[in-house]
Design a protein around this motif. Structure first.
Motif, PDB file in Angstrom:
ATOM      1  N   ALA A 211       0.838  -1.204   0.000  1.00 29.72           N
ATOM      2  CA  ALA A 211       0.000   0.000   0.000  1.00 29.72           C
ATOM      3  C   ALA A 211       0.874   1.255   0.000  1.00 29.72           C
ATOM      4  O   ALA A 211       0.540   2.268  -0.634  1.00 29.72           O
ATOM      5  N   GLU A 212       2.005   1.176   0.703  1.00 35.48           N
ATOM      6  CA  GLU A 212       2.928   2.315   0.745  1.00 35.48           C
ATOM      7  C   GLU A 212       3.491   2.603  -0.643  1.00 35.48           C
ATOM      8  O   GLU A 212       3.565   3.759  -1.073  1.00 35.48           O
ATOM      9  N   ALA A 213       3.872   1.544  -1.357  1.00 33.63           N
ATOM     10  CA  ALA A 213       4.417   1.716  -2.704  1.00 33.63           C
ATOM     11  C   ALA A 213       3.374   2.313  -3.641  1.00 33.63           C
ATOM     12  O   ALA A 213       3.673   3.195  -4.453  1.00 33.63           O
ATOM     13  N   GLN A 214       2.152   1.846  -3.515  1.00 32.84           N
ATOM     14  CA  GLN A 214       1.076   2.364  -4.364  1.00 32.84           C
ATOM     15  C   GLN A 214       0.859   3.858  -4.109  1.00 32.84           C
ATOM     16  O   GLN A 214       0.646   4.639  -5.041  1.00 32.84           O
ATOM     17  N   SER A 215       0.929   4.243  -2.841  1.00 34.79           N
ATOM     18  CA  SER A 215       0.774   5.649  -2.486  1.00 34.79           C
ATOM     19  C   SER A 215       1.916   6.484  -3.064  1.00 34.79           C
ATOM     20  O   SER A 215       1.701   7.597  -3.559  1.00 34.79           O
ATOM     21  N   GLU A 216       3.119   5.926  -3.018  1.00 35.42           N
ATOM     22  CA  GLU A 216       4.285   6.633  -3.567  1.00 35.42           C
ATOM     23  C   GLU A 216       4.151   6.800  -5.081  1.00 35.42           C
ATOM     24  O   GLU A 216       4.486   7.859  -5.628  1.00 35.42           O
ATOM     25  N   ILE A 217       3.661   5.773  -5.747  1.00 32.08           N
ATOM     26  CA  ILE A 217       3.471   5.839  -7.204  1.00 32.08           C
ATOM     27  C   ILE A 217       2.456   6.927  -7.552  1.00 32.08           C
ATOM     28  O   ILE A 217       2.661   7.726  -8.474  1.00 32.08           O
ATOM     29  N   GLN A 218       1.366   6.974  -6.802  1.00 31.88           N
ATOM     30  CA  GLN A 218       0.347   7.998  -7.054  1.00 31.88           C
ATOM     31  C   GLN A 218       0.898   9.404  -6.814  1.00 31.88           C
ATOM     32  O   GLN A 218       0.569  10.343  -7.550  1.00 31.88           O
ATOM     33  N   LYS A 219       1.745   9.541  -5.812  1.00 33.07           N
ATOM     34  CA  LYS A 219       2.340  10.840  -5.512  1.00 33.07           C
ATOM     35  C   LYS A 219       3.261  11.280  -6.650  1.00 33.07           C
ATOM     36  O   LYS A 219       3.259  12.450  -7.060  1.00 33.07           O
ATOM     37  N   VAL A 251       1.054  -3.955 -12.863  1.00 26.74           N
ATOM     38  CA  VAL A 251       1.968  -2.865 -13.229  1.00 26.74           C
ATOM     39  C   VAL A 251       1.273  -1.916 -14.203  1.00 26.74           C
ATOM     40  O   VAL A 251       1.353  -0.687 -14.075  1.00 26.74           O
ATOM     41  N   ALA A 252       0.559  -2.494 -15.173  1.00 26.16           N
ATOM     42  CA  ALA A 252      -0.165  -1.666 -16.141  1.00 26.16           C
ATOM     43  C   ALA A 252      -1.280  -0.878 -15.464  1.00 26.16           C
ATOM     44  O   ALA A 252      -1.530   0.285 -15.798  1.00 26.16           O
ATOM     45  N   LEU A 253      -1.942  -1.512 -14.503  1.00 25.48           N
ATOM     46  CA  LEU A 253      -3.043  -0.841 -13.807  1.00 25.48           C
ATOM     47  C   LEU A 253      -2.557   0.406 -13.076  1.00 25.48           C
ATOM     48  O   LEU A 253      -3.221   1.447 -13.081  1.00 25.48           O
ATOM     49  N   TRP A 254      -1.373   0.312 -12.470  1.00 27.04           N
ATOM     50  CA  TRP A 254      -0.859   1.431 -11.678  1.00 27.04           C
ATOM     51  C   TRP A 254      -0.061   2.424 -12.502  1.00 27.04           C
ATOM     52  O   TRP A 254      -0.004   3.614 -12.164  1.00 27.04           O
ATOM     53  N   THR A 255       0.584   1.975 -13.582  1.00 28.71           N
ATOM     54  CA  THR A 255       1.494   2.879 -14.297  1.00 28.71           C
ATOM     55  C   THR A 255       1.224   2.978 -15.799  1.00 28.71           C
ATOM     56  O   THR A 255       1.869   3.780 -16.472  1.00 28.71           O
TER      57      THR A 255
END
Length: 275
Positions: A211-219, A251-255
């Protein structure tokens, strides 16, 4: 309680989890939604249109079969809707990219009146997921002198389904994100312990890395709106089973970027790198 009302309850449950409505793959639910669309006085009609257009899974699902047949009726003007024109119905079929949609497009291209057949033929030129039975239909129609079939086959022979695609950007600006230090596995991207959720792409996406990584990616995405995120790993081990495919999906979903406005949570073009 009917299927649609049960679906509305599920939507509320998912909302509490921070999730969007689950994409629909159920034939019976889609049939119910279509019935509500046909009923101009139905209290659920507006949302039913939204779910039909934007939230039915394509491919070989039962829902896709029902959707494709309904779009066929619209194109043949057996049903008239202000919200979905014949042209828009063809566009929706084009984005379904295979299975029942190709069957319907072939029906239209080979058997409908000329103006419809020509338009369906143009859509078929962009499709690549044809089965042997589909190409056999084209072969038979061609042997009988069908001009649309001939036109489609000539297009395929030239590879226009590829050569007519939009050009890739000449420059893609990226900002990097390190997935983890050291050796990683695709299980980091799609843990085996979460395999039960892989069919629900948005839900399964919640398990990528952390969850932390996902938050960092969104930031990073917020701070660099003109750039694409490139996920980096020092080295990796290819996982076994479906973690490879679902890991790439995550990976595609997030980036990545949406492959279609009418197909939910199926993203394309993620950028990855290894050292």
């Amino acid at each position: 309680m009917n299927l649609y009302e049960s679906y509305l309850e599920e939507i509320e449950e998912r909302k509490a989890m921070g999730l969007h409505p689950k994409p629909i793959d159920d034939e019976a639910l889609t049939t119910e939604i279509i019935s509500q669309i046909k009923d101009t006085k139905n209290e659920y009609r507006k949302d039913s249109l939204k779910y039909f257009i934007y939230n039915v899974l394509p491919g070989t699902t039962g829902a896709a079969g029902v959707k494709a047949q309904f779009l066929k009726e619209i194109i043949l003007e057996k049903i008239t809707l202000d919200e979905i024109s014949s042209e828009f119905a063809l566009e929706l079929l084009a984005h379904m990219k295979g299975g029942p949609s190709v069957e319907v497009l072939l029906d239209l291209a080979l058997d409908a009146e000329d103006s419809i057949a020509q338009k369906a033929g143009e859509v078929l030129k962009t499709q690549v997921f044809l089965y042997g039975a589909d190409t056999e239909r084209l072969k038979k129609a061609f042997s009988k002198g069908n001009k649309v079939a001939k036109d489609i086959l000539e297009s395929y022979s030239k590879g226009e389904f590829f050569t007519e695609l939009a050009d890739v950007e000449r420059e893609i600006k990226v900002v990097t994100y390190i997935a983890a230090e050291g050796d990683i596995s695709t299980d980091l991207l799609s843990p085996g312990g979460e395999a039960h959720s892989r069919a629900d792409r948005e839900l399964h996406g919640k398990c990528m890395i952390s969850a932390e990584a996902q938050s960092e990616i969104q930031k990073i995405q917020k701070n660099h709106p003109d750039k694409r995120i490139m996920i980096i790993a020092e080295k990796g081990t290819m996982g076994v089973g479906s973690s490879r495919m679902s890991g790439v999906n995550n990976v595609a979903l997030w980036t990545g970027k949406p492959g279609s406005p009418y197909v939910p949570f199926v993203n394309i073009a993620p950028i990855v790198a290894g050292t």
